[in-house]
Design a protein around this motif. Structure first.
Motif, PDB file in Angstrom:
ATOM      1  N   LEU A  80       0.843  -1.199   0.000  1.00 30.86           N
ATOM      2  CA  LEU A  80       0.000   0.000   0.000  1.00 30.86           C
ATOM      3  C   LEU A  80       0.877   1.248   0.000  1.00 30.86           C
ATOM      4  N   ASN A  81       0.655   2.128  -0.979  1.00 32.46           N
ATOM      5  CA  ASN A  81       1.394   3.385  -1.008  1.00 32.46           C
ATOM      6  C   ASN A  81       0.788   4.367  -0.002  1.00 32.46           C
ATOM      7  N   PRO A  82       1.446   5.473   0.288  1.00 28.51           N
ATOM      8  CA  PRO A  82       0.950   6.400   1.315  1.00 28.51           C
ATOM      9  C   PRO A  82      -0.479   6.888   1.079  1.00 28.51           C
ATOM     10  N   GLU A  83      -0.837   7.152  -0.184  1.00 31.94           N
ATOM     11  CA  GLU A  83      -2.199   7.621  -0.465  1.00 31.94           C
ATOM     12  C   GLU A  83      -3.220   6.525  -0.171  1.00 31.94           C
ATOM     13  N   ALA A  84      -2.872   5.281  -0.460  1.00 34.24           N
ATOM     14  CA  ALA A  84      -3.790   4.170  -0.179  1.00 34.24           C
ATOM     15  C   ALA A  84      -3.944   3.984   1.328  1.00 34.24           C
ATOM     16  N   VAL A  85      -2.851   4.112   2.062  1.00 32.60           N
ATOM     17  CA  VAL A  85      -2.925   4.002   3.526  1.00 32.60           C
ATOM     18  C   VAL A  85      -3.812   5.094   4.084  1.00 32.60           C
ATOM     19  N   GLU A  86      -3.629   6.313   3.609  1.00 30.69           N
ATOM     20  CA  GLU A  86      -4.447   7.438   4.097  1.00 30.69           C
ATOM     21  C   GLU A  86      -5.922   7.227   3.759  1.00 30.69           C
ATOM     22  N   LEU A  87      -6.187   6.726   2.540  1.00 29.53           N
ATOM     23  CA  LEU A  87      -7.567   6.453   2.136  1.00 29.53           C
ATOM     24  C   LEU A  87      -8.223   5.467   3.104  1.00 29.53           C
ATOM     25  N   LEU A  88      -7.532   4.396   3.424  1.00 25.58           N
ATOM     26  CA  LEU A  88      -8.113   3.363   4.274  1.00 25.58           C
ATOM     27  C   LEU A  88      -8.198   3.814   5.735  1.00 25.58           C
ATOM     28  N   ARG A  89      -7.241   4.635   6.183  1.00 23.61           N
ATOM     29  CA  ARG A  89      -7.317   5.144   7.562  1.00 23.61           C
ATOM     30  C   ARG A  89      -8.540   6.030   7.747  1.00 23.61           C
ATOM     31  N   ASN A  90      -8.864   6.793   6.722  1.00 20.09           N
ATOM     32  CA  ASN A  90      -9.974   7.748   6.822  1.00 20.09           C
ATOM     33  C   ASN A  90     -11.313   7.162   6.384  1.00 20.09           C
ATOM     34  N   HIS A  91     -11.289   5.937   5.836  1.00 22.39           N
ATOM     35  CA  HIS A  91     -12.533   5.338   5.369  1.00 22.39           C
ATOM     36  C   HIS A  91     -13.362   4.879   6.573  1.00 22.39           C
ATOM     37  N   PRO A  92     -14.640   5.227   6.605  1.00 21.47           N
ATOM     38  CA  PRO A  92     -15.459   4.880   7.777  1.00 21.47           C
ATOM     39  C   PRO A  92     -15.646   3.378   7.936  1.00 21.47           C
ATOM     40  N   ARG A  93     -15.615   2.933   9.205  1.00 28.78           N
ATOM     41  CA  ARG A  93     -15.843   1.527   9.507  1.00 28.78           C
ATOM     42  C   ARG A  93     -17.166   1.376  10.239  1.00 28.78           C
ATOM     43  N   ILE A  94     -17.837   0.246   9.962  1.00 21.48           N
ATOM     44  CA  ILE A  94     -19.047  -0.095  10.699  1.00 21.48           C
ATOM     45  C   ILE A  94     -18.650  -1.108  11.764  1.00 21.48           C
ATOM     46  N   SER A  95     -18.918  -0.795  13.009  1.00 18.21           N
ATOM     47  CA  SER A  95     -18.502  -1.649  14.115  1.00 18.21           C
ATOM     48  C   SER A  95     -19.002  -3.085  13.918  1.00 18.21           C
ATOM     49  N   GLY A  96     -18.075  -4.018  13.986  1.00 22.33           N
ATOM     50  CA  GLY A  96     -18.421  -5.429  13.851  1.00 22.33           C
ATOM     51  C   GLY A  96     -18.595  -5.904  12.427  1.00 22.33           C
ATOM     52  N   ASN A  97     -18.481  -4.999  11.449  1.00 25.83           N
ATOM     53  CA  ASN A  97     -18.643  -5.384  10.046  1.00 25.83           C
ATOM     54  C   ASN A  97     -17.277  -5.692   9.444  1.00 25.83           C
ATOM     55  N   PRO A  98     -17.097  -6.869   8.851  1.00 27.15           N
ATOM     56  CA  PRO A  98     -15.770  -7.241   8.335  1.00 27.15           C
ATOM     57  C   PRO A  98     -15.404  -6.588   7.009  1.00 27.15           C
ATOM     58  N   TRP A  99     -16.426  -6.095   6.272  1.00 28.68           N
ATOM     59  CA  TRP A  99     -16.167  -5.614   4.911  1.00 28.68           C
ATOM     60  C   TRP A  99     -15.621  -4.192   4.923  1.00 28.68           C
ATOM     61  N   VAL A 100     -14.593  -3.965   4.101  1.00 25.15           N
ATOM     62  CA  VAL A 100     -14.064  -2.603   3.948  1.00 25.15           C
ATOM     63  C   VAL A 100     -15.083  -1.740   3.228  1.00 25.15           C
ATOM     64  N   PHE A 101     -15.753  -2.319   2.227  1.00 22.09           N
ATOM     65  CA  PHE A 101     -16.760  -1.588   1.448  1.00 22.09           C
ATOM     66  C   PHE A 101     -18.090  -2.354   1.494  1.00 22.09           C
ATOM     67  N   PRO A 102     -18.856  -2.197   2.579  1.00 22.70           N
ATOM     68  CA  PRO A 102     -20.141  -2.907   2.680  1.00 22.70           C
ATOM     69  C   PRO A 102     -21.165  -2.358   1.696  1.00 22.70           C
ATOM     70  N   GLY A 103     -22.100  -3.217   1.301  1.00 22.30           N
ATOM     71  CA  GLY A 103     -23.147  -2.799   0.373  1.00 22.30           C
ATOM     72  C   GLY A 103     -24.354  -2.245   1.101  1.00 22.30           C
TER      73      GLY A 103
END
Length: 393
Positions: free
Chosen positions: A274-297
């Motif tokens: 993961l390059n720095p921009e990808a790391v920053e994207l994932l750090r700032n991407h909202p998580r749903i508590s208890g949800n395993p998916w990075v991008f839930p539907g």
């Protein structure tokens, strides 16, 4: 007697007072062929073939007269006689043919269950079968499909779609018939000997730096943030669409900037840097508590299905021509090569099993080499000018 259609037509069953249930007459032309006429008013007449196989007497019904005439009956009887000469029991042969599945039955009841267990891309096979192959071959028994049938079908797919698509259909049919052969449904693969069509060079859709700027600005205004996150990750990593959509938080190590893919297209595992921009994207991407998916539907228990609609809106808003989502993988690779990455490095970044797939970006590597060579040329020119000035002095 030598049976004729006229004789059979005039033939009658047992007379009044007879205890026989039918009258039977043997054909003098083909041994074992007989016509049987039933008693009563119906007077139905059927052809039978009587034979002995390995000391056991048996018979097979050929069909009813006059739907089947004497010549057809003789032809069938002779075919069964030839089978006996080759040590094949015609009754077992007939039962095998009757048990032979149609293409539709084989596809849905045999092949697809197998594909679901052994192929990650089984859904693509299901789509080809449902939309094209079953409508074409569905009602035919798989043993009746021959090489000319397959060649004609592939030619139609090449004309209506592309040589590449026709080759994918050939690969699917070849695999299906290979399995049918190993499962003893058929005796030969009708795809053997069929050459693939020559495919055009792979598409390398790309974007300029200005196009990328327009796309990123349009992404900022797109309301579907889960889709935007997935599309941005594709741009920043060059991964395949399903790899991004199926990503789980447990496989992402932001501290070490690594993303583990437990299953890729070629069935192997791999790690994505993961390059720095990808790391920053994932750090700032909202998580749903208890949800395993990075991008839930929309259904949070399942991952995002397909960001195609959101991507179309983004391209329209940016005023860019329509691209495939897969094109984002090419964009990543093109930027990497243009920035000086070697083809080997790009192969590792994309997870290509073979360097042949990466060769499509070779022309971009040539541009980088040309720039490097131009730098040497500039140094040479400066040195040459200095040498000439010294000589003149």
């Amino acid at each position: 007697m030598k049976l004729t259609n006229r004789l059979i037509e005039a033939m009658s069953g047992p007379g009044p007072g007879s205890t026989a249930k039918a009258k039977e007459v043997s054909d003098s032309v083909v041994t074992g062929l007989r016509i049987i006429c039933s008693a009563g008013t119906a007077q139905r007449k059927f052809f039978y073939f009587h034979y002995t196989f390995h000391g056991k007497r048996d018979k097979l019904k050929i069909g009813e007269f006059p739907a089947i005439g004497i010549e057809q009956a003789r032809k069938q009887a002779l075919a069964w006689r030839a089978a006996i000469d080759e040590e094949i029991n015609p009754k077992e042969q007939r039962d095998h043919v009757r048990a032979m599945p149609t293409f539709s039955e084989y596809a849905m009841e045999k092949y697809l269950p197998y594909a679901k267990q052994h192929k990650s891309s089984w859904d693509m096979d299901e789509s080809k079968l449902r939309l094209h192959l079953i409508p074409k071959f569905g009602s035919r028994r798989i043993s009746d499909i021959a090489l000319p049938d397959v060649e004609m079908y592939l030619g139609q797919i090449k004309s209506s779609h592309s040589p590449s698509t026709a080759n994918r259909h050939l690969a699917l049919l070849s695999k299906m018939f290979k399995l049918a052969l190993s499962w003893k449904h058929i005796k030969h693969n009708p795809c053997l000997g069929i050459a693939k069509f020559k495919e055009p060079a792979g598409r390398t859709d790309s974007l300029s730096a200005e196009d990328l700027k327009k796309m990123l600005k349009a992404m900022d205004n797109e309301p579907n943030k889960q889709a935007v996150g997935a599309l941005r990750l594709l741009l920043l990593t060059g991964t395949r669409r399903e790899e991004a959509l199926q990503s789980r938080w447990e496989h992402i190590d932001l501290d070490n900037a690594r993303w583990f893919l437990p299953k890729t297209k070629n069935g192997k595992t791999r790690h994505v840097v993961l390059n720095p921009e990808a790391v920053e994207l994932l750090r700032n991407h909202p998580r749903i508590s208890g949800n395993p998916w990075v991008f839930p539907g929309r259904d949070p228990s399942r991952p995002l299905n397909n960001p195609r609609k959101a991507f179309t809106r983004i391209l329209d808003a940016a005023g860019l021509p329509h691209l495939r989502i897969h094109s984002l993988r090419h964009v990543f690779a093109s930027f990497a090569v243009s920035s000086g990455a070697s083809l080997y490095q790009v192969q590792q970044l994309l997870g290509h099993a073979s360097p042949n797939m990466t060769q499509r970006y070779a022309h971009l590597a040539d541009d980088v080499l040309r720039q490097a060579s131009s730098s040497v040329s500039s140094i040479y020119s400066q040195a040459k000018a200095g040498a000439e000035a010294s000589s003149g002095a």
